[in-house]
Design an enzyme around this catalytic site. Sequence first.
Site, PDB file in Angstrom:
ATOM      1  N   GLU A 145      -0.939   0.315   5.983  1.00 43.48           N
ATOM      2  CA  GLU A 145      -0.987   1.147   4.783  1.00 43.48           C
ATOM      3  C   GLU A 145       0.450   1.332   4.341  1.00 43.48           C
ATOM      4  O   GLU A 145       1.266   1.862   5.090  1.00 43.48           O
ATOM      5  CB  GLU A 145      -1.660   2.479   5.075  1.00 43.48           C
ATOM      6  CG  GLU A 145      -3.134   2.327   5.358  1.00 43.48           C
ATOM      7  CD  GLU A 145      -3.828   3.651   5.600  1.00 43.48           C
ATOM      8  OE1 GLU A 145      -4.841   3.899   4.937  1.00 43.48           O
ATOM      9  OE2 GLU A 145      -3.354   4.409   6.458  1.00 43.48           O
ATOM     10  N   CYS A 146       0.744   0.882   3.170  1.00 47.14           N
ATOM     11  CA  CYS A 146       2.128   0.864   2.678  1.00 47.14           C
ATOM     12  C   CYS A 146       2.318   1.881   1.572  1.00 47.14           C
ATOM     13  O   CYS A 146       2.893   1.590   0.530  1.00 47.14           O
ATOM     14  CB  CYS A 146       2.469  -0.536   2.207  1.00 47.14           C
ATOM     15  SG  CYS A 146       2.313  -1.751   3.522  1.00 47.14           S
TER      16      CYS A 146
END
Length: 60
Positions: free
Chosen positions: A31-32
Site C-alpha cells: 500500500e503506497c
Amino acid sequence: MTKLIDIKDRGKKLANFQVLRTSTMPAVLTECGFIDNAVDTAKIKNKCFYRKLGKKSCER
C-alpha cells in the site's frame, strides 16, 4: 520503498488477503499511500510519485 517515495512506514501486517491467498505465483501486496490522508492523497495524484515507484526518472 518508503525512503524512495517519502511515505510513513506503517509496518508489516498479517492478514488472510484473498489476492495473496489465491495467487498462483509468489506475491507481495503493498500500500503506497491512503486516500484518507491529505499528504498521501497529494502524492497519489502526482504522476512523478508513480514513476518513483517504478524507479523511473521524473525528469524530462
